[in-house]
Design a protein around this motif. Structure first.
Motif, PDB file in Angstrom:
ATOM      1  N   LEU A  31      10.937 -29.672 -27.987  1.00 44.80           N
ATOM      2  CA  LEU A  31      11.953 -29.462 -26.950  1.00 44.80           C
ATOM      3  C   LEU A  31      11.267 -29.277 -25.616  1.00 44.80           C
ATOM      4  N   GLY A  32      11.474 -30.208 -24.713  1.00 49.90           N
ATOM      5  CA  GLY A  32      10.731 -30.244 -23.463  1.00 49.90           C
ATOM      6  C   GLY A  32      11.251 -29.325 -22.388  1.00 49.90           C
ATOM      7  N   ALA A  33      10.315 -28.738 -21.676  1.00 47.13           N
ATOM      8  CA  ALA A  33      10.602 -27.868 -20.541  1.00 47.13           C
ATOM      9  C   ALA A  33      10.897 -28.711 -19.306  1.00 47.13           C
ATOM     10  N   PRO A  34      11.448 -28.094 -18.277  1.00 47.82           N
ATOM     11  CA  PRO A  34      11.657 -28.827 -17.030  1.00 47.82           C
ATOM     12  C   PRO A  34      10.325 -29.298 -16.460  1.00 47.82           C
ATOM     13  N   THR A  35      10.368 -30.455 -15.839  1.00 51.48           N
ATOM     14  CA  THR A  35       9.181 -30.981 -15.172  1.00 51.48           C
ATOM     15  C   THR A  35       9.026 -30.298 -13.820  1.00 51.48           C
ATOM     16  N   SER A  36       7.917 -30.535 -13.154  1.00 45.68           N
ATOM     17  CA  SER A  36       7.716 -29.953 -11.818  1.00 45.68           C
ATOM     18  C   SER A  36       8.783 -30.462 -10.858  1.00 45.68           C
ATOM     19  N   GLU A  37       9.262 -31.696 -11.072  1.00 38.24           N
ATOM     20  CA  GLU A  37      10.344 -32.243 -10.251  1.00 38.24           C
ATOM     21  C   GLU A  37      11.636 -31.458 -10.455  1.00 38.24           C
ATOM     22  N   ASP A  38      11.930 -31.096 -11.701  1.00 34.73           N
ATOM     23  CA  ASP A  38      13.113 -30.284 -11.993  1.00 34.73           C
ATOM     24  C   ASP A  38      13.012 -28.922 -11.320  1.00 34.73           C
ATOM     25  N   LYS A  39      11.831 -28.331 -11.365  1.00 33.85           N
ATOM     26  CA  LYS A  39      11.630 -27.007 -10.771  1.00 33.85           C
ATOM     27  C   LYS A  39      11.849 -27.053  -9.266  1.00 33.85           C
ATOM     28  N   GLU A  40      11.445 -28.157  -8.638  1.00 33.68           N
ATOM     29  CA  GLU A  40      11.680 -28.304  -7.202  1.00 33.68           C
ATOM     30  C   GLU A  40      13.169 -28.369  -6.883  1.00 33.68           C
ATOM     31  N   LYS A  41      13.954 -28.854  -7.834  1.00 32.58           N
ATOM     32  CA  LYS A  41      15.408 -28.946  -7.650  1.00 32.58           C
ATOM     33  C   LYS A  41      16.098 -27.612  -7.937  1.00 32.58           C
ATOM     34  N   GLY A  42      15.314 -26.598  -8.331  1.00 36.05           N
ATOM     35  CA  GLY A  42      15.876 -25.273  -8.542  1.00 36.05           C
ATOM     36  C   GLY A  42      16.253 -24.964  -9.972  1.00 36.05           C
ATOM     37  N   ILE A  43      15.844 -25.791 -10.931  1.00 38.13           N
ATOM     38  CA  ILE A  43      16.140 -25.495 -12.325  1.00 38.13           C
ATOM     39  C   ILE A  43      15.254 -24.342 -12.770  1.00 38.13           C
ATOM     40  N   ASP A  44      15.871 -23.317 -13.329  1.00 33.96           N
ATOM     41  CA  ASP A  44      15.181 -22.097 -13.745  1.00 33.96           C
ATOM     42  C   ASP A  44      14.118 -22.385 -14.798  1.00 33.96           C
ATOM     43  N   ALA A  45      12.996 -21.676 -14.710  1.00 36.70           N
ATOM     44  CA  ALA A  45      11.902 -21.868 -15.658  1.00 36.70           C
ATOM     45  C   ALA A  45      12.257 -21.329 -17.042  1.00 36.70           C
ATOM     46  N   LEU A  46      13.116 -20.309 -17.133  1.00 38.14           N
ATOM     47  CA  LEU A  46      13.529 -19.783 -18.439  1.00 38.14           C
ATOM     48  C   LEU A  46      14.685 -20.633 -18.947  1.00 38.14           C
ATOM     49  N   ILE A  47      14.481 -21.248 -20.085  1.00 34.70           N
ATOM     50  CA  ILE A  47      15.489 -22.158 -20.624  1.00 34.70           C
ATOM     51  C   ILE A  47      15.952 -21.667 -21.978  1.00 34.70           C
ATOM     52  N   LYS A  48      17.245 -21.711 -22.206  1.00 32.40           N
ATOM     53  CA  LYS A  48      17.810 -21.480 -23.527  1.00 32.40           C
ATOM     54  C   LYS A  48      18.136 -22.850 -24.098  1.00 32.40           C
ATOM     55  N   PHE A  49      17.458 -23.185 -25.176  1.00 30.43           N
ATOM     56  CA  PHE A  49      17.703 -24.449 -25.860  1.00 30.43           C
ATOM     57  C   PHE A  49      18.829 -24.213 -26.866  1.00 30.43           C
ATOM     58  N   HIS A  50      20.038 -24.641 -26.526  1.00 36.33           N
ATOM     59  CA  HIS A  50      21.213 -24.432 -27.383  1.00 36.33           C
ATOM     60  C   HIS A  50      21.362 -25.607 -28.345  1.00 36.33           C
ATOM     61  N   LEU A  51      21.185 -25.325 -29.613  1.00 34.86           N
ATOM     62  CA  LEU A  51      21.416 -26.306 -30.672  1.00 34.86           C
ATOM     63  C   LEU A  51      22.242 -25.597 -31.746  1.00 34.86           C
ATOM     64  N   PRO A  52      23.542 -25.454 -31.530  1.00 37.41           N
ATOM     65  CA  PRO A  52      24.372 -24.588 -32.371  1.00 37.41           C
ATOM     66  C   PRO A  52      24.528 -25.032 -33.820  1.00 37.41           C
ATOM     67  N   LYS A  53      24.281 -26.299 -34.136  1.00 34.96           N
ATOM     68  CA  LYS A  53      24.469 -26.767 -35.510  1.00 34.96           C
ATOM     69  C   LYS A  53      23.156 -27.125 -36.201  1.00 34.96           C
ATOM     70  N   LEU A  54      22.035 -26.894 -35.539  1.00 36.85           N
ATOM     71  CA  LEU A  54      20.744 -27.225 -36.126  1.00 36.85           C
ATOM     72  C   LEU A  54      20.503 -26.365 -37.359  1.00 36.85           C
ATOM     73  N   ARG A  55      20.283 -27.014 -38.513  1.00 33.58           N
ATOM     74  CA  ARG A  55      20.049 -26.312 -39.766  1.00 33.58           C
ATOM     75  C   ARG A  55      18.604 -26.415 -40.231  1.00 33.58           C
ATOM     76  N   GLU A  56      17.963 -27.554 -39.914  1.00 32.08           N
ATOM     77  CA  GLU A  56      16.627 -27.771 -40.457  1.00 32.08           C
ATOM     78  C   GLU A  56      15.701 -28.386 -39.411  1.00 32.08           C
ATOM     79  N   LEU A  57      14.470 -27.870 -39.381  1.00 33.92           N
ATOM     80  CA  LEU A  57      13.423 -28.373 -38.499  1.00 33.92           C
ATOM     81  C   LEU A  57      12.221 -28.684 -39.381  1.00 33.92           C
TER      82      LEU A  57
END
Length: 143
Positions: A31-57
């Motif tokens: 699960l990828g984090a924001p790129t430096s370009e995203d951070k420049e656009k103001g996307i927060d560095a702390l991300i919650k990866f929501h996958l509500p139905k994920l059962r198996e990894l």
């Protein structure tokens, strides 16, 4: 491919039930984090990866995999039941899995029904204290 799922794609994957990666030598992150370009656009560095139905990894023979999600992220996966890790020698940490209770508050460090299947060697190679918290709430099947 270095990143399987960039963070901006996750809102479109809310029904995803299983992630299974095998024999991908170049994969570095699931699960990828924001790129430096995203951070420049103001996307927060702390991300919650929501996958509500994920059962198996399932992660097998991924020699360059370094993380499941970015170090600044947590996975919100209420339905996660099973994590399998095999021959992922560069994977040295497990991200926080934060299930939510009815009021939207975190329940614990991981879903109580989560089972991790891995080799004893991999489990013992994990760095930091985070994996110790799992031992209190999870069931392990070590090979």
């Amino acid at each position: 491919m270095k990143t399987l799922l960039p963070h901006w794609l996750l809102p479109n994957l809310q029904n995803l039930e299983e992630i299974s990666m095998h024999h991908c030598d170049e994969l570095v992150e699931i699960l990828g984090a924001p790129t430096s370009e995203d951070k420049e656009k103001g996307i927060d560095a702390l991300i919650k990866f929501h996958l509500p139905k994920l059962r198996e990894l399932r992660l097998m023979k991924l020699p360059n995999l370094k993380s499941i999600c970015s170090t600044s992220g947590v996975m919100v996966c209420d339905s996660l039941e099973d994590i399998n890790v095999y021959n992922c020698d560069e994977l040295k940490s497990i991200p926080p899995f934060v299930p939510l209770v009815g009021n939207g508050q975190p329940f614990a460090y991981a879903p109580p029904s989560l089972t991790i299947r891995s080799s004893t060697e991999w489990w013992e190679s994990l760095e930091g204290d985070d994996h110790r918290n799992f031992k209190n709430v999870l069931h392990f099947n070590l090979w």
